[in-house]
Design an enzyme around this catalytic site. Structure first.
Site, PDB file in Angstrom:
ATOM      1  CG  HIS A  68      -2.168  -0.628   1.100  1.00 35.77           C
ATOM      2  ND1 HIS A  68      -2.689  -1.486   2.019  1.00 35.77           N
ATOM      3  CD2 HIS A  68      -3.058  -0.555   0.097  1.00 35.77           C
ATOM      4  CE1 HIS A  68      -3.854  -1.911   1.590  1.00 35.77           C
ATOM      5  NE2 HIS A  68      -4.100  -1.367   0.430  1.00 35.77           N
ATOM      6  NE  ARG A  87       1.877  -2.139 -15.928  1.00 36.59           N
ATOM      7  CZ  ARG A  87       2.776  -1.189 -16.138  1.00 36.59           C
ATOM      8  NH1 ARG A  87       2.622   0.008 -15.599  1.00 36.59           N
ATOM      9  NH2 ARG A  87       3.851  -1.444 -16.870  1.00 36.59           N
ATOM     10  NE  ARG A  98      -1.840  -4.529 -19.361  1.00 39.44           N
ATOM     11  CZ  ARG A  98      -0.577  -4.560 -18.946  1.00 39.44           C
ATOM     12  NH1 ARG A  98       0.399  -4.430 -19.822  1.00 39.44           N
ATOM     13  NH2 ARG A  98      -0.299  -4.703 -17.680  1.00 39.44           N
ATOM     14  CD  GLU A 139       2.791  -7.343 -23.294  1.00 39.79           C
ATOM     15  OE1 GLU A 139       3.486  -6.770 -22.433  1.00 39.79           O
ATOM     16  OE2 GLU A 139       1.585  -7.598 -23.118  1.00 39.79           O
ATOM     17  CG  ASN A 177       8.335  -2.891 -18.969  1.00 33.49           C
ATOM     18  OD1 ASN A 177       9.174  -2.074 -19.327  1.00 33.49           O
ATOM     19  ND2 ASN A 177       7.285  -2.559 -18.252  1.00 33.49           N
ATOM     20  CG  ASP A 178       6.129  -8.622 -20.517  1.00 34.81           C
ATOM     21  OD1 ASP A 178       6.816  -9.320 -19.750  1.00 34.81           O
ATOM     22  OD2 ASP A 178       5.028  -8.142 -20.195  1.00 34.81           O
ATOM     23  NE  ARG A 180       8.458  -7.190 -16.361  1.00 35.32           N
ATOM     24  CZ  ARG A 180       7.310  -6.673 -16.811  1.00 35.32           C
ATOM     25  NH1 ARG A 180       6.730  -7.176 -17.874  1.00 35.32           N
ATOM     26  NH2 ARG A 180       6.752  -5.659 -16.219  1.00 35.32           N
ATOM     27  CB  CYS A 183       2.790   1.683 -22.538  1.00 38.93           C
ATOM     28  SG  CYS A 183       2.391  -0.030 -22.889  1.00 38.93           S
TER      29      CYS A 183
END
Ligand code: PEP
Ligand code: MG
Length: 576
Positions: free
Chosen positions: A185, A291, A327, A426, A449-450, A460, A497
């Protein structure tokens, strides 16, 4: 002394340490001295008082994330199984403060047994609630950040959700915790509020209350025991940071374009709509990646269509016509969601993930697609499918979208007829066959990233193979360039992105490859605009061709550095 942790929100602070006192120690085996009925009444009274406290915080607090935290705790207080656990412990003869702690511990252990980082973070809520109740019953003070009178860096073992609810944020210049993870959190909240934050900072609790402490939330370092010389150099670093922030704010009202006038869209990556106020105040063109999997992650039941519709439509309205790229859920890989009940896999990044699950699980997919379509009546919605690797996945997702539309039509439920449908690029197969995929989609967003991890078969998350994970290596650059070029010739909007766009060299490389749009974390929006304003797109484009033919990432970096204008700010790790 220097302490190293994980930087989760960038920024620099040099202030006195406010060391949050550790939680009171309770005896979990304390037996009741009072009759069971009195013990039960002590619990119900404390519970009622806490409910009243939480409701008061919810009513007065403008901060949405705090309100959400209150909501979670209120729901737990009313959770029948939690109340039953407490009653059982009282029935077994424990004192009420021990009973609530024991009940909370059982709950917490259950969540932790799920072996999931995100669920473990939710276990904080249960532990927190147990301690709050115990303090109330035993009439002990609960550690609080509500009475802060001057600016400080808060140093704590851990920050529990309800400590954050009542915190005096205006005085918190930085946060350093010994525990915590990127997805706890505190990390999510701090990023939304842009408070420089370091978590998992071992030894930080040795910093004495009232001592001066320096922290850098980008590098993840905190330092105390500062002599005159250090005070001066850290003071200068803080000044430079504030100056930079002030200068960056000037970009909020400026359109994102390069020094030679090429417009490049700068959008935001979000995990919660709570950050939209910030995103808009920085002049982002919209949301390039929502996301949504985070909606599934901190709970035991699935989010239904209504809940998702409420979230997506509120976000769409808030954006006032600016694009909202939603997404569909990308659970799998490092993101687990116990409410999906997925089997454990040996190789999760290569396994059951994102659309591979969605296409199998209509019970998950249809409510999400219906909610997104309904939200499309309230704004400019871009629906994006993650991890598309082969044709049948994109055609399958588009068919499901049509099915969702047909259902809504038949039921007479209003939805937005105009929206854009697109895919993430990706997986290398998608980049290699973008010419085939382009006819199915309105837009493509490259997930560097992927794409990087799958190009080099390098996890990663695994630092040991980190030397392979470099988005500036010509192999990834070729895939990116191919995607951008095909999209341009097919009139398909193309953006990126992944984290690459949020780095100085990554952004420069993307401009060199001809990118049209990027989406970065909220705290990176202004910096990205400022970096773009320094780049000359025409000059960079000339470097693009040599980059993809370079020997390796080192040569790519050299080519970029040679072409970059003086003063183009690099991050410290990029300079080496
Ligand atoms: C990516 O892979 O680059 C991306 C943006 O998606 P995520 O980081 O959520 O996998
Ligand atoms: Mg991805």
């Amino acid at each position: 002394m220097r302490y190293q942790g994980i930087g989760v929100c960038p920024g620099v602070a040099l202030n006195r340490c406010f060391r949050l006192s550790p939680l009171p120690q309770f005896d979990y085996n304390l037996r009741a001295k009072q009759p069971k009925q009195t013990a039960l009444t002590a619990f119900t009274d404390a519970s009622a008082q806490l409910k009243a406290d939480f409701s008061a915080v919810a009513a007065k607090n403008a901060n949405k994330t705090q309100a959400e935290l209150v909501e979670v705790q209120l729901a737990m207080l009313e959770d029948e199984s939690f109340v039953e656990l407490v009653q059982n412990e009282i029935e077994a003869g424990y004192a009420p403060e021990a009973a609530v702690l024991r009940a909370a511990r059982s709950f917490e252990q259950m969540l932790k047994a799920l072996d999931d980082e995100y669920m473990s973070a939710r276990a904080d809520d249960v532990r927190d609630l147990g301690v709050r109740l115990a303090c109330r019953i035993a009439d002990l003070p609960y550690p609080s950040l509500s009475g802060l009178l001057e600016d400080c860096v808060v140093v704590a073992d851990d920050l529990l959700p309800s400590m954050l609810m009542t915190a005096e944020f205006d005085h918190i210049r930085g946060i350093v915790t010994e525990n915590g993870t990127r997805t706890s959190h505190i990390s999510i909240l701090a990023t939304g509020l842009e408070i420089p934050t370091i978590v998992a900072c071992k030894g930080a609790m040795k910093i004495a209350h009232g001592d001066m402490v320096f922290m850098d939330g980008e590098q993840g370092i905190a330092e105390d025991g500062l002599n005159e010389e250090k005070m001066q150099s850290f003071g200068a670093r803080r000044e430079a940071y504030f100056r930079e922030r002030q200068e960056l704010l000037g970009f909020a009202s400026r359109e994102a374009k390069t020094a030679d006038g090429v417009k490049i869209g700068v959008l935001a990556n979000i995990v919660t709509p709570a950050v939209l106020d910030k995103v808009l105040s920085y002049g982002a063109e919209g949301v390039g990646l929502f996301r949504t999997e985070f909606l599934y992650m901190n709970r035991s039941t699935l989010p239904d269509e209504e809940e998702q519709f409420a979230i997506y439509s509120a976000a769409a309205k808030k954006l006032g016509g600016k694009p909202l790229t939603i997404r569909t859920m990308d659970i799998g890989g490092d993101k687990d969601a116990p409410c999906l009940n997925l089997p454990k896999e040996d190789n999760p990044f290569m396994g059951y993930r994102a659309v591979r699950i969605s296409l199998d699980r209509k019970d998950l997919l249809m409510p999400q697609l219906r909610a997104i379509l309904r939200a499309a009546a309230y704004g400019d919605i871009w629906i994006m499918f993650p991890m598309i690797a082969v044709k049948r996945e994109i055609t399958g997702m588009l068919a499901a979208l049509e099915e969702a539309k047909a259902q809504l039509k038949q039921e007479g439920v209003p939805f937005g007829e105009t929206y854009h449908a697109g895919m993430m690029v990706e997986v290398p197969s998608a980049a290699l066959r973008m010419d085939h995929f382009a006819k199915y989609v309105d837009f493509a967003s490259i997930g560097s990233n992927d794409l990087t991890q799958y190009t080099y078969a390098a996890d990663r998350m695994n630092a040991r193979v980190g030397y392979l994970y470099d988005f500036l290596d010509p192999a990834v650059l070729r895939l990116i360039k191919r995607t951008i070029d095909v999209c341009r010739s097919e009139n398909t909007v193309c953006s990126l992105c992944g984290e690459m766009a949020g780095t100085a060299l990554g952004l420069a490389a993307l401009v060199a490859l001809g990118i049209q749009k990027v989406s970065v974390s909220p705290s990176g929006i202004l910096k990205t605009k400022s970096r773009l304003s320094m780049l000359n797109a025409t000059a960079m484009l000339k470097v693009g061709e040599s980059m993809i033919n370079a020997e390796d990432a080192t040569e790519v970096k050299q080519l970029l550095l040679k072409a970059l204008p003086k003063g183009y700010a690099l991050e410290r790790k990029e300079e080496t």
